[in-house]
Scaffold this motif. Structure first.
Motif, PDB file in Angstrom:
ATOM      1  N   PHE A  68       0.804  -1.221   0.000  1.00 14.41           N
ATOM      2  CA  PHE A  68       0.000   0.000   0.000  1.00 14.41           C
ATOM      3  C   PHE A  68       0.840   1.276   0.000  1.00 14.41           C
ATOM      4  N   ASP A  69       2.157   1.143   0.220  1.00 10.87           N
ATOM      5  CA  ASP A  69       3.012   2.334   0.341  1.00 10.87           C
ATOM      6  C   ASP A  69       3.036   3.116  -0.977  1.00 10.87           C
ATOM      7  N   GLY A  70       2.751   4.413  -0.880  1.00 11.39           N
ATOM      8  CA  GLY A  70       2.798   5.282  -2.062  1.00 11.39           C
ATOM      9  C   GLY A  70       1.565   5.243  -2.930  1.00 11.39           C
ATOM     10  N   THR A  71       0.514   4.569  -2.478  1.00 12.40           N
ATOM     11  CA  THR A  71      -0.705   4.470  -3.290  1.00 12.40           C
ATOM     12  C   THR A  71      -1.684   5.587  -2.945  1.00 12.40           C
ATOM     13  N   ALA A  72      -2.578   5.874  -3.877  1.00  9.58           N
ATOM     14  CA  ALA A  72      -3.569   6.932  -3.697  1.00  9.58           C
ATOM     15  C   ALA A  72      -4.950   6.334  -3.446  1.00  9.58           C
ATOM     16  N   CYS A  73      -5.721   6.992  -2.593  1.00  8.36           N
ATOM     17  CA  CYS A  73      -7.129   6.612  -2.417  1.00  8.36           C
ATOM     18  C   CYS A  73      -7.897   7.229  -3.588  1.00  8.36           C
ATOM     19  N   HIS A  74      -8.419   6.374  -4.445  1.00  9.22           N
ATOM     20  CA  HIS A  74      -8.878   6.828  -5.758  1.00  9.22           C
ATOM     21  C   HIS A  74     -10.357   7.139  -5.860  1.00  9.22           C
ATOM     22  N   ARG A  75     -11.159   6.770  -4.854  1.00  4.70           N
ATOM     23  CA  ARG A  75     -12.610   6.906  -5.011  1.00  4.70           C
ATOM     24  C   ARG A  75     -13.265   7.380  -3.722  1.00  4.70           C
ATOM     25  N   LEU A  76     -14.134   8.376  -3.861  1.00  5.72           N
ATOM     26  CA  LEU A  76     -14.858   8.918  -2.720  1.00  5.72           C
ATOM     27  C   LEU A  76     -16.354   8.854  -2.992  1.00  5.72           C
ATOM     28  N   PRO A 109     -19.318  10.673  -1.627  1.00  9.75           N
ATOM     29  CA  PRO A 109     -19.516  11.858  -0.791  1.00  9.75           C
ATOM     30  C   PRO A 109     -20.349  11.557   0.460  1.00  9.75           C
ATOM     31  N   ASP A 110     -19.876  12.073   1.579  1.00 12.69           N
ATOM     32  CA  ASP A 110     -20.582  11.936   2.859  1.00 12.69           C
ATOM     33  C   ASP A 110     -20.728  10.493   3.304  1.00 12.69           C
ATOM     34  N   ALA A 111     -19.851   9.586   2.832  1.00 10.76           N
ATOM     35  CA  ALA A 111     -20.016   8.188   3.223  1.00 10.76           C
ATOM     36  C   ALA A 111     -18.692   7.456   3.412  1.00 10.76           C
ATOM     37  N   LEU A 112     -17.893   7.305   2.351  1.00 12.04           N
ATOM     38  CA  LEU A 112     -16.711   6.452   2.466  1.00 12.04           C
ATOM     39  C   LEU A 112     -15.625   6.836   1.469  1.00 12.04           C
ATOM     40  N   LEU A 113     -14.392   6.417   1.794  1.00 15.08           N
ATOM     41  CA  LEU A 113     -13.219   6.618   0.945  1.00 15.08           C
ATOM     42  C   LEU A 113     -12.652   5.254   0.603  1.00 15.08           C
ATOM     43  N   GLN A 114     -12.389   5.024  -0.690  1.00 18.43           N
ATOM     44  CA  GLN A 114     -11.870   3.728  -1.137  1.00 18.43           C
ATOM     45  C   GLN A 114     -10.391   3.848  -1.487  1.00 18.43           C
ATOM     46  N   CYS A 115      -9.595   2.883  -1.021  1.00 19.65           N
ATOM     47  CA  CYS A 115      -8.139   2.903  -1.194  1.00 19.65           C
ATOM     48  C   CYS A 115      -7.665   1.495  -1.586  1.00 19.65           C
ATOM     49  N   GLY A 116      -6.349   1.350  -1.699  1.00 26.16           N
ATOM     50  CA  GLY A 116      -5.753   0.025  -1.889  1.00 26.16           C
ATOM     51  C   GLY A 116      -5.467  -0.380  -3.315  1.00 26.16           C
ATOM     52  N   ASP A 117      -5.658   0.524  -4.296  1.00 25.18           N
ATOM     53  CA  ASP A 117      -5.388   0.186  -5.694  1.00 25.18           C
ATOM     54  C   ASP A 117      -4.101   0.874  -6.132  1.00 25.18           C
ATOM     55  N   PRO A 118      -3.031   0.121  -6.413  1.00 24.29           N
ATOM     56  CA  PRO A 118      -1.766   0.751  -6.792  1.00 24.29           C
ATOM     57  C   PRO A 118      -1.814   1.485  -8.126  1.00 24.29           C
ATOM     58  N   THR A 119      -2.827   1.197  -8.954  1.00 21.37           N
ATOM     59  CA  THR A 119      -2.932   1.893 -10.235  1.00 21.37           C
ATOM     60  C   THR A 119      -3.783   3.149 -10.139  1.00 21.37           C
ATOM     61  N   ALA A 120      -4.467   3.354  -9.020  1.00 25.61           N
ATOM     62  CA  ALA A 120      -5.336   4.515  -8.793  1.00 25.61           C
ATOM     63  C   ALA A 120      -6.442   4.619  -9.845  1.00 25.61           C
ATOM     64  N   PHE A 144      -9.978  -1.606  -0.340  1.00 29.40           N
ATOM     65  CA  PHE A 144     -10.807  -1.553   0.857  1.00 29.40           C
ATOM     66  C   PHE A 144     -11.410  -0.151   0.982  1.00 29.40           C
ATOM     67  N   PHE A 145     -12.426  -0.034   1.811  1.00 28.01           N
ATOM     68  CA  PHE A 145     -12.991   1.295   2.015  1.00 28.01           C
ATOM     69  C   PHE A 145     -13.141   1.616   3.490  1.00 28.01           C
ATOM     70  N   LEU A 146     -13.012   2.920   3.771  1.00 26.38           N
ATOM     71  CA  LEU A 146     -13.082   3.461   5.117  1.00 26.38           C
ATOM     72  C   LEU A 146     -14.351   4.288   5.220  1.00 26.38           C
ATOM     73  N   VAL A 147     -15.264   3.867   6.079  1.00 24.94           N
ATOM     74  CA  VAL A 147     -16.569   4.532   6.210  1.00 24.94           C
ATOM     75  C   VAL A 147     -16.466   5.628   7.272  1.00 24.94           C
ATOM     76  N   PHE A 148     -16.872   6.855   6.926  1.00 29.78           N
ATOM     77  CA  PHE A 148     -16.798   7.947   7.891  1.00 29.78           C
ATOM     78  C   PHE A 148     -18.178   8.507   8.267  1.00 29.78           C
ATOM     79  N   ALA A 149     -19.237   7.894   7.756  1.00 30.78           N
ATOM     80  CA  ALA A 149     -20.607   8.253   8.152  1.00 30.78           C
ATOM     81  C   ALA A 149     -21.485   7.034   7.918  1.00 30.78           C
ATOM     82  N   ASP A 150     -22.459   6.832   8.786  1.00 29.54           N
ATOM     83  CA  ASP A 150     -23.349   5.675   8.615  1.00 29.54           C
ATOM     84  C   ASP A 150     -23.916   5.659   7.194  1.00 29.54           C
ATOM     85  N   VAL A 151     -23.809   4.510   6.537  1.00 31.42           N
ATOM     86  CA  VAL A 151     -24.272   4.446   5.156  1.00 31.42           C
ATOM     87  C   VAL A 151     -24.886   3.080   4.872  1.00 31.42           C
TER      88      VAL A 151
END
Length: 267
Positions: free
Chosen positions: A140-148, A150-161, A204-211
């Protein structure tokens, strides 16, 4: 009969007259060309002005369109591309037993702050073993979280972004999905292809509001941990919204604030 001298004089006078006549004719032709080109150029200029004026005015059945000046907020070419990496690819996921049925503490360092998590090996052993394996190998080092979302979750873990990258393998089945389809703020879960419970990899995705994320034909999403610190960072990213140049039909897209994972440490 004119003498030889007189004949020579007449010949020279004729040559001079012929030369003057030729020069006069040439000058007349040149002046005519200048006038002709001037008229043509003027006509072309008038035609161009008329055409431009026509294009500026809406014609019958047309709708006028305002073109805004290009700036970094609206021009995709002006945006810096997300970083990509080329980590090692693997043949198969690690065994679920590597999760050791225990909790794992994770610190994910990013350019916008640290996010800490605890992973529950007893609840989702395959997902936890997979994440720990990839993190310990620097995947995961140096990778970008490529998908948001809105008001729910951030998706990360793709080395190609791009949303299409993975570790070279996929795995399943889905583990520990909530029965009611609601993912509370702080949830850490695996992303997958719609309708395919065997398509999980590294994202994977990180949820920051109930969805609510309704189950599809394959079920829900594997929940394998919870966020213990940095939730406010994710909420700020969510409040920043999606880059308008990347919004998909589902309303998700690249977060307006770039989120780059520097390292992921597991204890």
């Amino acid at each position: 009969m004119p003498s030889k001298r007189e004949r020579e004089y007449a010949r020279r006078r004729y040559q001079k007259q012929a030369a003057r006549a030729a020069r006069t004719a040439r000058l007349r032709r040149e002046r005519l060309l200048v006038v002709t080109f001037t008229v043509i150029g003027f006509a072309a200029l008038v035609a161009a002005l008329l055409l431009a004026n026509r294009n500026e005015q809406p014609q019958a059945g047309e709708t006028p369109t305002d073109i805004a000046p290009t700036d970094t907020a609206t021009d995709p070419a002006a945006l810096e591309p997300l970083p990509t990496t080329n980590p090692e690819q693997y043949e198969a996921a690690p065994p679920a037993s590597d999760a050791l049925a225990q909790d794992w503490n994770v610190t994910m360092t990013t350019n916008v702050g640290d996010i800490t998590m605890v992973l529950h090996g007893a609840d989702a052993p395959q997902a936890v073993a997979n994440f720990v394996f990839l993190a310990n190998n620097g995947y995961f080092d140096g990778t970008a979280c490529h998908r948001l979302m809105p008001d729910a979750l951030l998706q990360c873990g793709d080395p190609t972004a791009t949303g299409q990258g993975g570790p070279g393998y996929s795995w399943g089945p889905i583990e520990n999905a909530p029965e009611d389809g609601v993912y509370p703020a702080g949830t850490v879960a695996m992303a997958r292809v719609g309708g395919d419970g065997e398509s999980m990899g590294s994202q994977f995705f990180l949820v920051f509001a109930d969805v609510p994320l309704p189950a599809d034909a394959a079920g829900g999403y594997s929940v394998f941990g919870e966020i213990t610190g940095g939730l406010e960072i994710l909420q700020q990213i969510g409040a920043g919204g999606v880059d308008p140049n990347s919004v998909g039909q589902d309303g998700t897209g690249r977060p307006a604030t770039d989120v780059i994972i520097t390292t992921v440490e597991v204890e």
